[in-house]
Scaffold this motif. Sequence first.
Motif, short mmCIF file in Angstrom:
data_model
loop_
_atom_site.label_atom_id
_atom_site.label_comp_id
_atom_site.label_asym_id
_atom_site.label_seq_id
_atom_site.Cartn_x
_atom_site.Cartn_y
_atom_site.Cartn_z
N GLN A 1 12.94 11.92 7.94
CA GLN A 1 12.43 13.15 8.32
C GLN A 1 13.26 13.99 9.04
OE1 GLN A 1 8.36 12.71 10.15
NE2 GLN A 1 7.62 11.55 8.22
N HIS A 2 14.08 13.26 9.81
CA HIS A 2 15.19 13.92 10.75
C HIS A 2 16.21 14.34 9.87
CE1 HIS A 2 17.48 14.47 14.27
NE2 HIS A 2 18.67 13.92 13.54
N LEU A 3 16.46 13.80 8.59
CA LEU A 3 17.48 14.64 7.47
C LEU A 3 16.95 15.69 6.94
CD1 LEU A 3 19.18 11.22 6.58
CD2 LEU A 3 20.41 12.81 7.90
N GLU A 4 15.57 15.33 6.53
CA GLU A 4 14.92 16.55 5.87
C GLU A 4 14.66 17.60 6.53
OE1 GLU A 4 11.45 15.51 3.02
OE2 GLU A 4 10.39 16.15 4.85
N GLN A 5 14.59 17.72 7.82
CA GLN A 5 14.33 18.73 8.54
C GLN A 5 15.73 19.56 8.55
OE1 GLN A 5 13.29 17.45 12.48
NE2 GLN A 5 11.35 17.05 11.61
N ASP A 6 16.76 18.94 8.06
CA ASP A 6 18.04 19.87 7.98
C ASP A 6 18.43 19.92 6.66
OD1 ASP A 6 20.30 20.82 9.83
OD2 ASP A 6 21.53 19.68 8.48
N ASN A 7 17.37 19.74 6.00
CA ASN A 7 17.72 20.18 4.14
C ASN A 7 18.39 19.14 3.59
OD1 ASN A 7 16.66 21.81 2.14
ND2 ASN A 7 18.19 23.50 2.67
N ILE A 8 18.51 17.94 4.27
CA ILE A 8 19.41 16.68 3.64
C ILE A 8 18.39 15.92 2.91
CG2 ILE A 8 20.85 14.69 3.83
CD1 ILE A 8 21.85 16.80 6.33
N GLU A 9 18.63 15.41 1.73
CA GLU A 9 17.70 14.53 1.10
C GLU A 9 18.28 13.23 1.16
OE1 GLU A 9 17.98 14.74 -3.47
OE2 GLU A 9 15.78 14.11 -3.57
N SER A 10 17.08 12.12 1.51
CA SER A 10 17.51 10.92 1.52
C SER A 10 16.22 10.27 0.85
CB SER A 10 17.63 10.28 2.88
OG SER A 10 16.63 10.34 3.75
N ARG A 11 16.25 8.94 0.48
CA ARG A 11 15.03 8.30 -0.15
C ARG A 11 14.97 6.88 0.16
NH1 ARG A 11 15.40 9.54 -6.05
NH2 ARG A 11 15.65 11.87 -5.87
N PRO A 12 13.76 6.39 0.37
CA PRO A 12 13.52 4.81 0.56
C PRO A 12 14.18 4.26 -0.69
CG PRO A 12 11.53 6.16 1.17
CD PRO A 12 12.30 7.05 0.35
N LEU A 13 14.49 2.83 -0.73
CA LEU A 13 14.94 2.14 -2.05
C LEU A 13 13.71 2.21 -2.92
CD1 LEU A 13 16.83 -0.76 -0.16
CD2 LEU A 13 17.34 1.59 -0.57
N TRP A 14 13.98 1.90 -4.17
CA TRP A 14 12.88 2.01 -5.40
C TRP A 14 11.84 1.06 -4.90
CZ3 TRP A 14 14.10 5.70 -7.98
CH2 TRP A 14 15.49 5.80 -8.66
N LYS A 15 10.44 1.45 -5.03
CA LYS A 15 9.39 0.80 -4.48
C LYS A 15 9.29 -0.33 -5.77
CE LYS A 15 4.23 1.46 -4.16
NZ LYS A 15 4.19 1.75 -2.55
N PRO A 16 9.10 -1.50 -5.24
CA PRO A 16 9.30 -2.84 -6.28
C PRO A 16 8.05 -2.67 -7.16
CG PRO A 16 9.46 -3.71 -4.20
CD PRO A 16 9.02 -2.11 -3.87
N MET A 17 8.32 -3.09 -8.43
CA MET A 17 7.42 -2.95 -9.58
C MET A 17 6.30 -3.73 -9.24
SD MET A 17 8.40 -0.66 -11.54
CE MET A 17 9.49 0.13 -10.26
N HIS A 18 6.13 -4.82 -8.67
CA HIS A 18 4.96 -5.69 -8.44
C HIS A 18 4.15 -4.84 -7.37
CE1 HIS A 18 7.61 -7.07 -4.84
NE2 HIS A 18 6.21 -7.00 -4.17
N GLN A 19 4.54 -3.92 -6.56
CA GLN A 19 3.75 -3.03 -5.88
C GLN A 19 3.08 -1.89 -6.57
OE1 GLN A 19 4.78 -1.67 -1.93
NE2 GLN A 19 6.13 -3.39 -1.65
N GLN A 20 3.54 -1.57 -7.95
CA GLN A 20 2.99 -0.33 -8.56
C GLN A 20 1.66 -0.64 -9.08
OE1 GLN A 20 4.73 2.35 -8.38
NE2 GLN A 20 7.11 1.72 -7.91
N PRO A 21 0.97 0.52 -8.98
CA PRO A 21 -0.67 0.16 -9.38
C PRO A 21 -0.50 0.17 -10.85
CG PRO A 21 -0.36 2.45 -8.07
CD PRO A 21 0.90 1.65 -8.10
N VAL A 22 0.08 0.58 -11.71
CA VAL A 22 0.20 0.36 -13.13
C VAL A 22 0.74 -0.97 -13.67
CG1 VAL A 22 2.74 1.05 -13.69
CG2 VAL A 22 0.91 1.61 -15.38
N PHE A 23 1.28 -1.88 -12.49
CA PHE A 23 1.43 -3.08 -12.99
C PHE A 23 0.62 -4.13 -12.01
CE2 PHE A 23 5.84 -1.04 -14.23
CZ PHE A 23 5.64 -1.05 -15.43
N LYS A 24 -0.51 -3.65 -11.62
CA LYS A 24 -1.01 -4.62 -10.72
C LYS A 24 -1.51 -5.90 -11.24
CE LYS A 24 -5.56 -2.33 -10.78
NZ LYS A 24 -5.32 -1.27 -11.85
#
Length: 373
Positions: free
Chosen positions: A307-330
């Motif tokens: 959020q600190h980076l986003e407030q300055d218009n800088i994109e960052s992102r969490p690492l990929w959400k593991p597939m075993h956590q995805q609703p479509v693959f429950k």
Amino acid sequence: MNSKIWLSSPHMSGHEIGFINEAFSSNWIAPLGPNVVGFEDDLKSYLNQNKDVAAVSAGTAALHLALILLNVGQGDEVICQSKTFSASANPIVYQGATPVFVDSERDTWNMCPILLETAIKDRMSKGKTPKAIIAVHLYGMPYKVDEILAISKAYHIPIVEDSAESLGSTYKGRKCGTFGDYAVLSFNGNKIITTSGGGALVCASKDTKDQAVFLATQAKDPAVAYVHSKIGYNYRMSNIVAGIGRGQMMVLEDHVEKRRKNFQFYKDQLQHIDTIRFLEEPEGFSSNRWLTCVLLKDHGMQEGLRQHLEQDNIESRPLWKPMHQQPVFKEAPRYLNGVSDDLFERGLCLPSGSNLTQDDLDRIVSLIINYFG
Ligand SMILES: *Cc1c(COP(=O)(O)O)cnc(C)c1O
């Protein structure tokens, strides 16, 4: 508002437009033509392992073709690295097969060989030998190639090497994208080189490449009239798109060098902060550093910094959400050790484009230091 800094944006060299103009002036506006052939040749000589290459419309299409060529079908099981982007796993379901997810190890964040073998044995004891293993070189870091390959050989299960993020990476001096029975490359807009959208299937022989192209061009049997004895797909790469690819191949090594420099800069500037950890290359591994990813102390710090980076218009992102956590693959079977869940909680991808300026990098780093200040 400060100007936007993206995580990974397209970086044209200027050479692309010449190949596109050529396509226009010769009227090769079609999913075949000299740029398609030229781009495939460029990739073949870059990979330098006697492979053949089929240029297709997307990395996802290449993955799908690989599974078809490996005879994955209804009711089969395919092992897939859980820590990846969903495109690694979706084609398993296109084929009516079931993904079986395997967790990561700490050294590379990729498929854990120990857990892979556990999973294979357990699936076999339940009466099903997996039809293929999809292993991913995530963020450009090679997976443990020797260990995974040994298991593939011991159990006679072929590997689909998802090299979508790792063009330009090497393992023991050999290019990623040359280790699997099939390998997949992506030229999506965010990748290390881009054709706007596109992909390639790296094949072990001309024969398998021809089969891939046959399927990717509507499976027309060699007859004057339209005869089909197989279901076909419209997955071939356009000659315009391939022109972008030829221009991008001229700067691929520069892009790798710049992304590796980004990583080194972040590390040099930030390693004194003891709550930030970088993923190091094990001996013999070389990452293209497609994205520079850091591990923070906990989830609160990950979200706070984002959020600190986003407030300055800088994109960052969490690492990929593991597939075993995805609703479509429950419902999908999974073999877990907690590593990918932990990486997802604490990991953050920083802006990593080859077109970042020194001013951009300074701005990002000073904000991060200021966050920890
Ligand atoms: C981008 C990506 C793909 C899919 O490639 P597309 O060209 O976008 O279809 C597959 N696997 C991974 C790991 C990716 O990052």
